[in-house]
Design a protein around this motif. Structure first.
Motif, mmCIF file in Angstrom:
data_model
loop_
_atom_site.group_PDB
_atom_site.id
_atom_site.type_symbol
_atom_site.label_atom_id
_atom_site.label_comp_id
_atom_site.label_asym_id
_atom_site.label_seq_id
_atom_site.Cartn_x
_atom_site.Cartn_y
_atom_site.Cartn_z
ATOM 1 N N THR A 75 41.148 27.877 42.883
ATOM 2 C CA THR A 75 41.235 28.594 41.620
ATOM 3 C C THR A 75 41.167 27.632 40.440
ATOM 4 O O THR A 75 41.638 26.493 40.514
ATOM 5 C CB THR A 75 42.550 29.417 41.536
ATOM 6 N N LYS A 80 47.104 31.975 36.219
ATOM 7 C CA LYS A 80 46.468 33.286 36.098
ATOM 8 C C LYS A 80 46.379 33.958 37.463
ATOM 9 O O LYS A 80 46.484 35.188 37.584
ATOM 10 C CB LYS A 80 45.078 33.157 35.471
ATOM 11 N N TYR A 81 46.201 33.159 38.504
ATOM 12 C CA TYR A 81 46.183 33.665 39.880
ATOM 13 C C TYR A 81 47.536 34.285 40.215
ATOM 14 O O TYR A 81 47.616 35.405 40.736
ATOM 15 C CB TYR A 81 45.863 32.501 40.813
ATOM 16 N N ARG A 84 48.003 37.572 38.272
ATOM 17 C CA ARG A 84 47.299 38.715 38.868
ATOM 18 C C ARG A 84 48.087 39.300 40.034
ATOM 19 O O ARG A 84 48.224 40.522 40.162
ATOM 20 C CB ARG A 84 45.911 38.292 39.362
ATOM 21 N N PHE A 88 49.703 43.098 40.215
ATOM 22 C CA PHE A 88 49.367 44.063 41.259
ATOM 23 C C PHE A 88 50.540 44.338 42.187
ATOM 24 O O PHE A 88 50.584 45.398 42.830
ATOM 25 C CB PHE A 88 48.131 43.599 42.029
ATOM 26 N N ASN A 220 32.364 39.992 40.729
ATOM 27 C CA ASN A 220 33.626 40.469 40.157
ATOM 28 C C ASN A 220 34.092 41.751 40.838
ATOM 29 O O ASN A 220 35.295 42.008 40.942
ATOM 30 C CB ASN A 220 33.468 40.702 38.654
ATOM 31 N N LEU A 221 33.113 42.557 41.308
ATOM 32 C CA LEU A 221 33.474 43.799 41.994
ATOM 33 C C LEU A 221 34.264 43.499 43.257
ATOM 34 O O LEU A 221 35.295 44.118 43.533
ATOM 35 C CB LEU A 221 32.211 44.584 42.339
ATOM 36 N N LYS A 223 35.822 40.630 43.869
ATOM 37 C CA LYS A 223 37.048 39.933 43.484
ATOM 38 C C LYS A 223 38.158 40.911 43.139
ATOM 39 O O LYS A 223 39.285 40.803 43.641
ATOM 40 C CB LYS A 223 36.759 39.019 42.289
ATOM 41 N N TRP A 224 37.869 41.878 42.272
ATOM 42 C CA TRP A 224 38.888 42.823 41.842
ATOM 43 C C TRP A 224 39.088 43.939 42.864
ATOM 44 O O TRP A 224 40.165 44.542 42.934
ATOM 45 C CB TRP A 224 38.532 43.396 40.483
ATOM 46 N N GLY A 225 38.046 44.183 43.663
ATOM 47 C CA GLY A 225 38.164 45.228 44.677
ATOM 48 C C GLY A 225 39.245 44.931 45.688
ATOM 49 O O GLY A 225 39.961 45.830 46.130
ATOM 50 N N TYR A 227 41.998 43.371 45.144
ATOM 51 C CA TYR A 227 43.292 43.643 44.519
ATOM 52 C C TYR A 227 43.542 45.144 44.409
ATOM 53 O O TYR A 227 44.625 45.641 44.723
ATOM 54 C CB TYR A 227 43.354 43.031 43.120
ATOM 55 N N VAL A 228 42.526 45.869 43.942
ATOM 56 C CA VAL A 228 42.674 47.294 43.664
ATOM 57 C C VAL A 228 42.863 48.097 44.944
ATOM 58 O O VAL A 228 43.580 49.108 44.956
ATOM 59 C CB VAL A 228 41.443 47.807 42.879
#
Length: 246
Positions: A75, A80-81, A84, A88, A220-221, A223-225, A227-228
């Motif tokens: 990272t 920031k890691y 996040r 979440f 990014n999809l 990456k954030w996917g 988490y989501v």
């Protein structure tokens, strides 16, 4: 994740046919997690079916602990890691306790344990802290992780995966030792033999062996996917359970 350098095109071709990328491993973990939580919510754990079907889901925590630890080294901003993961963890709290019908003030999801594991590893790898401060901070993180799913086991896995980065045999030895003596044996002793399905954590070993450092497609999809997906799948399962048993 870092790409592995191979000595020849032939070796490269052969290895890439046999290895798993980090994305592939994460997809395996997400599917296993969804199925595991589906089984946990709909099939009694004391039944033979419930016992057997929960074994594959034990690979999820080790895989994500491993990637949290490796993520520390790649990272661009570890703070920031951590941020996040904490965000979440907060987002996932109520979906987790609602779906599993747990007291909201007594327990929380694995996301909190993952965040604390990354904090502990960051402390351990700091060059500014003494060994005593590092040990104290790891202990505090373990205690704070106690209410979380996988509790301080996740913290210890992340710390030792990070400490032994680049020494896979030592990573696996520490993983097995922590898994057996800090998780499986206490779990069976406390809750009974129907919790012996926790031996499924060792199924993560061949999967990690097949990971050679290849990252896979970056977006990014994705990456954030990752988490989501955690809070989202719990919300979906909660409403599915409510609709079926209403």
């Amino acid at each position: 994740m870092q790409f592995t350098t191979y000595q020849s095109d032939m070796t490269k071709s052969t290895t890439f046919q046999r290895d798993l990328s980090s994305n592939a491993l994460k997809y395996i973990a997400l599917i296993a997690m969804f199925v595991d939580h589906l089984v946990a919510g709909f099939i009694p754990q004391e039944t033979y079916a419930g016992f057997v079907l929960r074994i594959p889901g034990r690979v999820v925590a080790p895989i994500f602990c491993y990637f949290i630890a490796m993520g520390y080294f790649y990272t661009s901003n570890v703070y920031k890691y951590i941020e996040r993961l904490v965000i979440f963890a907060a987002i996932s709290h109520f979906p987790y306790v609602l779906y599993f019908k747990l007291p909201w003030w007594k327990t929380t999801s694995v996301m909190w344990g993952l965040a604390l594991g990354l904090i502990a590893l960051t402390a351990v790898k700091s060059e500014k802290l003494s060994i005593y401060v590092k040990l104290a901070l790891v202990f505090v993180c373990c205690m704070l992780a106690y209410p979380a799913d996988w509790n301080y086991v996740a913290v210890l896995w992340i710390v030792f995966f990070g400490i032994f980065r680049g020494q896979f045999n030592k990573q696996i030895i520490s993983f097995v030792f922590i898994g057996l003596f800090v998780h499986i044996i206490p779990e069976i002793t406390r809750l009974g033999w129907h919790h012996a399905y926790q031996i499924g954590i060792f199924l993560a070993i061949p999967l990690l062996v097949m990971y050679k450092g290849r990252r896979g497609r970056k977006s990014n999809l994705l990456k954030w996917g990752f988490y989501v997906f955690y809070p989202l799948h719990l919300i979906i399962l909660y409403f599915l359970k409510y609709y079926i048993f209403a």
